[in-house]
Design a protein around this motif. Structure first.
Motif, mmCIF file in Angstrom:
data_model
loop_
_atom_site.group_PDB
_atom_site.id
_atom_site.type_symbol
_atom_site.label_atom_id
_atom_site.label_comp_id
_atom_site.label_asym_id
_atom_site.label_seq_id
_atom_site.Cartn_x
_atom_site.Cartn_y
_atom_site.Cartn_z
ATOM 1 N N GLU A 37 0.602 -1.292 -0.077
ATOM 2 C CA GLU A 37 0.212 0.674 -0.002
ATOM 3 C C GLU A 37 0.834 1.425 -0.304
ATOM 4 O OE1 GLU A 37 -2.550 2.370 3.388
ATOM 5 O OE2 GLU A 37 -3.536 0.016 2.490
ATOM 6 N N LYS A 38 2.214 1.421 0.787
ATOM 7 C CA LYS A 38 2.958 2.243 0.772
ATOM 8 C C LYS A 38 3.413 2.424 -0.235
ATOM 9 C CE LYS A 38 6.470 5.029 3.674
ATOM 10 N NZ LYS A 38 6.597 4.917 4.354
ATOM 11 N N MET A 39 3.892 1.495 -1.159
ATOM 12 C CA MET A 39 4.938 1.191 -2.427
ATOM 13 C C MET A 39 3.737 2.210 -3.607
ATOM 14 S SD MET A 39 7.674 1.087 -2.808
ATOM 15 C CE MET A 39 8.749 0.564 -1.760
ATOM 16 N N ALA A 40 1.811 1.946 -3.609
ATOM 17 C CA ALA A 40 1.171 2.503 -4.150
ATOM 18 C C ALA A 40 1.348 3.779 -4.486
ATOM 19 C CB ALA A 40 -0.212 1.645 -4.006
ATOM 20 N N GLU A 41 1.568 4.051 -3.116
ATOM 21 C CA GLU A 41 1.333 5.994 -2.843
ATOM 22 C C GLU A 41 2.241 6.634 -3.358
ATOM 23 O OE1 GLU A 41 -1.386 5.616 1.610
ATOM 24 O OE2 GLU A 41 0.532 5.290 1.510
ATOM 25 N N ILE A 42 4.193 5.831 -2.438
ATOM 26 C CA ILE A 42 4.635 6.435 -3.240
ATOM 27 C C ILE A 42 4.965 6.312 -4.866
ATOM 28 C CG2 ILE A 42 7.451 6.043 -3.165
ATOM 29 C CD1 ILE A 42 6.277 6.992 -0.557
ATOM 30 N N ARG A 43 4.687 5.556 -5.511
ATOM 31 C CA ARG A 43 4.609 5.206 -6.956
ATOM 32 C C ARG A 43 3.841 6.576 -7.704
ATOM 33 N NH1 ARG A 43 8.241 4.529 -8.035
ATOM 34 N NH2 ARG A 43 8.659 5.676 -9.339
ATOM 35 N N ALA A 44 2.491 7.094 -6.587
ATOM 36 C CA ALA A 44 1.288 8.213 -6.872
ATOM 37 C C ALA A 44 2.251 9.303 -7.220
ATOM 38 C CB ALA A 44 0.670 7.637 -6.576
ATOM 39 N N ILE A 45 3.050 9.603 -5.846
ATOM 40 C CA ILE A 45 4.007 11.045 -5.529
ATOM 41 C C ILE A 45 4.867 10.400 -6.903
ATOM 42 C CG2 ILE A 45 5.252 12.431 -4.355
ATOM 43 C CD1 ILE A 45 3.864 9.911 -1.865
ATOM 44 N N ALA A 46 5.941 9.390 -7.197
ATOM 45 C CA ALA A 46 6.900 9.645 -8.009
ATOM 46 C C ALA A 46 6.277 10.070 -8.892
ATOM 47 C CB ALA A 46 8.312 8.524 -7.332
ATOM 48 N N ASP A 47 5.822 9.520 -9.680
ATOM 49 C CA ASP A 47 5.590 9.434 -11.138
ATOM 50 C C ASP A 47 4.354 9.863 -11.559
ATOM 51 O OD1 ASP A 47 6.911 7.074 -10.811
ATOM 52 O OD2 ASP A 47 5.136 5.809 -11.542
ATOM 53 N N ALA A 48 3.811 11.441 -10.601
ATOM 54 C CA ALA A 48 3.295 11.777 -10.960
ATOM 55 C C ALA A 48 3.686 13.848 -12.144
ATOM 56 C CB ALA A 48 2.881 13.561 -9.527
ATOM 57 N N THR A 49 3.206 14.599 -12.893
ATOM 58 C CA THR A 49 3.642 14.804 -13.968
ATOM 59 C C THR A 49 3.307 16.211 -13.820
ATOM 60 O OG1 THR A 49 2.220 14.721 -15.026
ATOM 61 C CG2 THR A 49 2.809 13.376 -15.453
ATOM 62 N N GLY A 50 2.972 16.553 -12.782
ATOM 63 C CA GLY A 50 2.363 18.122 -12.554
ATOM 64 C C GLY A 50 4.100 18.597 -12.036
ATOM 65 N N PRO A 51 3.788 20.203 -11.489
ATOM 66 C CA PRO A 51 4.924 20.743 -10.222
ATOM 67 C C PRO A 51 5.479 19.689 -9.512
ATOM 68 C CG PRO A 51 3.521 21.971 -12.031
ATOM 69 C CD PRO A 51 2.669 20.963 -12.154
ATOM 70 N N ALA A 52 6.524 19.801 -9.076
ATOM 71 C CA ALA A 52 6.625 19.293 -7.139
ATOM 72 C C ALA A 52 7.117 20.122 -6.680
ATOM 73 C CB ALA A 52 8.270 18.957 -8.015
ATOM 74 N N THR A 53 5.424 20.373 -5.480
ATOM 75 C CA THR A 53 5.211 21.431 -4.781
ATOM 76 C C THR A 53 5.359 21.176 -3.283
ATOM 77 O OG1 THR A 53 3.313 21.114 -5.218
ATOM 78 C CG2 THR A 53 4.354 22.779 -6.079
ATOM 79 N N PHE A 54 5.092 21.603 -2.932
ATOM 80 C CA PHE A 54 5.112 20.870 -0.868
ATOM 81 C C PHE A 54 3.518 20.141 -1.042
ATOM 82 C CE2 PHE A 54 3.414 21.162 3.390
ATOM 83 C CZ PHE A 54 4.061 21.080 3.743
#
Length: 665
Positions: A37-54
């Protein structure tokens, strides 16, 4: 998932863990699901295409892994405080799997790139001070976990971390095995001088093994200190002393090879990150900031402490001469007790008789009430992991819930030695208020009737010390969970706990145990004798730990320790408080290269307490509220030195520590 209580929504009071339903067999299946479950959450953060913000990177990282946090905290609570055979059997696997999982996240290049992008733009992002602190912590956490390494070095780093996780578990299990396998059975004639409460507890242990009329002692520190302090039988004292100080040193549970491998791997890990030594790596984000600064403090204490200890030993020898005895290490506590009785009229056995465990806990609760307006209400409806554990609903002066506290004080074979505080849930308010769930653990001897159990004054200090940690967690008031409560620099975390110790020896508190003015005065006068001894014990352990982790060559633990003691000119009648083969703080805990933290924090605590030491200010609510707001509530939401200065109005001063330990003329 519905059949695994570790993964279910907990409908218990406070959302506390349903310990009555949790078994060892639930852990690995829950761990696998929670990690996925956590790895899926991490992948969603890492693979997002929008700007990297807080909001797109750091905040989701803080929210990620809720299920894994639940599983991990429950498991490590049970592992340390009530590890049955099933828990013990999976400790190494759980530790290694969590290490591999954490390293895989830290070494994800896409994730780190987004974290780094937020960090690089942080000053222009309109973030709050707390958010800036969090961004900086997250970024440097990735760096310290090897995120910036080349692929080959990342692979080696991951292998080192996995091996260190396994070695840490093995070290701790060896210490538990050595303690569990040893006992000393004594006859009536051999226990002369021991307080009745100590005899009762030892007699009850013997009776459960069919040895009625005899006394069974263990290697728990409470038994060790009671026997070496009170037993008139010198042979008994020596037997206990040798067994206690030589645990895991060349015996069936020998930890010396593990120490050598752990130190070598830590040194290699630090080198991969570009640090000269492991101590340099470990102290980067500490208050001391460098091994040199920590070492300088220790050496400023060592010389006067050693001189004082030698003078104290000479005083003891005058008494020992009557018995034809030359002071040996197993004699120190015994004759120190005689000095306190003869010169200061301080009778430790009489003090112990008044310090019932439940009364000392009630006193700690009362102090927190008078300082911070807290109330502690017993909650027998909250599930606990052992019958000795009590749960407490913590409320503020307005009756609002603050958190949940478990207290777990008695020694048992399933528990690690020592005393500690931990969290089953930390305070936060990212998506609404989340209240902390905190526990404190000790290893006091249990009387046949638990309510009759008594503590030495030092054990009462330990109870107050761990309660100080608990208050740090309970009174946290931050937004983000990774900044909450005790998640602070290692040499700051002991500050609130050391600070709390002052109240157990305050006359106003001692009177509550039924002590008269003469006994209180004797404690005030006699408690200072032996400060040289205790400072040498503690400072010596700190110096050896720091030196060990500054070493740049392979070490042989026994030879290294012996060479260090010779260099320090350690007094013959004193040994380290923690020798390397059983130094769990350093090899099965978070204090590697940082055991000095207790003394560093004592500088802060003695200086801060000077504010309360003025007449009439011991329970000054305004002063206490300032300490709560500027120190306890802040967690790691700002640099800890800023928190100290905000309370004290200036930087810390060593003078109060030197005065308290009698190290100045």
């Amino acid at each position: 998932m519905s059949l695994n209580p570790l993964l279910a929504d907990w409908d218990t009071p406070f959302g506390a863990p349903p310990f009555d339903l949790i078994e060892a067999g639930h852990v690995l299946p829950a761990l696998e699901i929670a990690m996925a479950e956590k790895m899926a959450e991490i992948r969603a953060i890492a693979d997002a295409t929008g700007p990297a913000t807080f909001d797109s990177v750091i905040a989701p990282l803080e929210r990620s892994g809720a299920a894994l946090a639940k599983v991990g905290r429950v498991f490590w609570t049970l592992s340390s405080a009530h590890g049955d055979a099933g828990i013990r059997a999976i400790e190494a696997e759980v530790s290694e799997r969590m290490s591999v999982h954490g390293t895989a996240i830290a070494h994800d290049p896409a994730l780190f790139a987004r974290v780094a992008a937020v960090w690089q733009a942080r000053e222009l992002a309109g973030l709050t001070a707390e958010q800036l602190r969090l961004v900086d912590n997250v970024y440097h956490g990735f760096i310290n976990d090897g995120a910036g390494l080349e692929p080959a070095d990342k692979a080696r780093f991951a292998a080192i971390d996995a091996r260190l996780a396994a070695l840490s578990v093995a070290f701790g299990q060896n210490v538990m095995g050595a303690v569990g396998d040893w006992s000393l059975v004594a006859d009536e004639a051999e226990v002369d001088g021991l307080p009745q409460a100590v005899r009762d507890a030892a007699g009850a242990r013997a009776a459960t093994e069919g040895l009625a009329g005899r006394y069974r002692f263990t290697l728990d520190r409470g038994d060790f200190e009671a026997v070496t302090t009170f037993a008139t039988n010198r042979e008994l004292r020596e037997t206990m002393w040798r067994a206690f100080t030589q645990r895991c040193d060349g015996d069936a549970y020998d930890n010396n090879p593990l120490v050598a491998e752990i130190v070598a791997l830590r040194r290699e890990r630090a080198a991969l990150l570009g640090h000269a030594t492991y101590a340099d790596y470990k102290l980067v984000d500490s208050m001391a900031a460098s091994p040199g600064a920590a070492h300088a403090l220790l050496m400023r204490l060592w010389a006067p402490a050693r001189a004082k200890a030698i003078a104290e030993t000479a005083t003891l020898q005058l008494l020992a001469d009557r018995d034809g005895v030359t002071i040996a290490p197993w004699d120190w506590r015994f004759y120190a007790e005689q000095v306190r009785r003869e010169e200061y009229a301080l009778d430790a056995a009489a003090v112990r008789a008044l310090l019932r465990v439940e009364a000392v806990r009630a006193a700690a609760f009362d102090v927190a009430g008078r300082l911070y307006g807290l109330r502690f209400v017993a909650r027998p409806d909250v599930p606990v992991y052992h019958p000795d554990v009590a749960a407490w609903d913590v409320r503020d002066a307005a009756g609002e819930a603050v958190g949940l506290l478990y207290t777990d004080y008695f020694a048992r074979p399933t528990k690690h030695g020592g005393a500690w505080m931990g969290s089953l849930r930390v305070q936060e308010r990212m998506d609404g208020p989340v209240l902390p769930i905190v526990y404190t653990v000790a290893n006091f001897s249990k009387a046949p009737v638990a309510a009759d159990s008594r503590l030495s004054l030092d054990e009462a200090r330990t109870l107050f010390h761990e309660f100080g940690h608990a208050l740090h967690a309970l009174l946290s008031n931050v937004t983000y969970p990774s900044l909450a409560g005790t998640a602070v620099a290692r040499d700051f975390v002991e500050f609130p706990s050391k600070f709390m110790e002052h109240w157990i020896v305050a006359p106003e508190v001692l009177r509550g145990f039924g002590m008269d003015d003469a006994m209180i005065a004797a404690i005030g006068a006699g408690d200072g004798f032996g400060q040289g001894f205790s400072t040498v014990e503690l400072t010596g352990s700190s110096i050896v730990d720091l030196a060990l982790h500054r070493a740049t060559e392979p070490v042989d633990a026994p030879a290294f320790e012996a060479a260090m003691l010779a260099e320090l000119q350690m007094p013959d009648a004193i040994v380290l408080r923690h020798r390397l083969p059983h130094f769990t703080h350093v090899f099965d805990g978070g204090y590697a290269a940082a055991y000095y933290s207790y003394l560093w924090a004592e500088v802060l605590d003695e200086d801060a307490f000077d504010s309360f030491a003025e007449p009439g200010r011991l329970f000054d609510r305004g002063l206490a509220e300032r300490f709560r707001d500027e120190v306890l509530a802040r967690g790691d939401s700002r640099d800890p030195m800023l928190s100290f200065v905000a309370f004290r109005g200036r930087g810390p001063d060593e003078a109060p520590l030197l005065r308290q330990r009698g190290l100045v003329g």
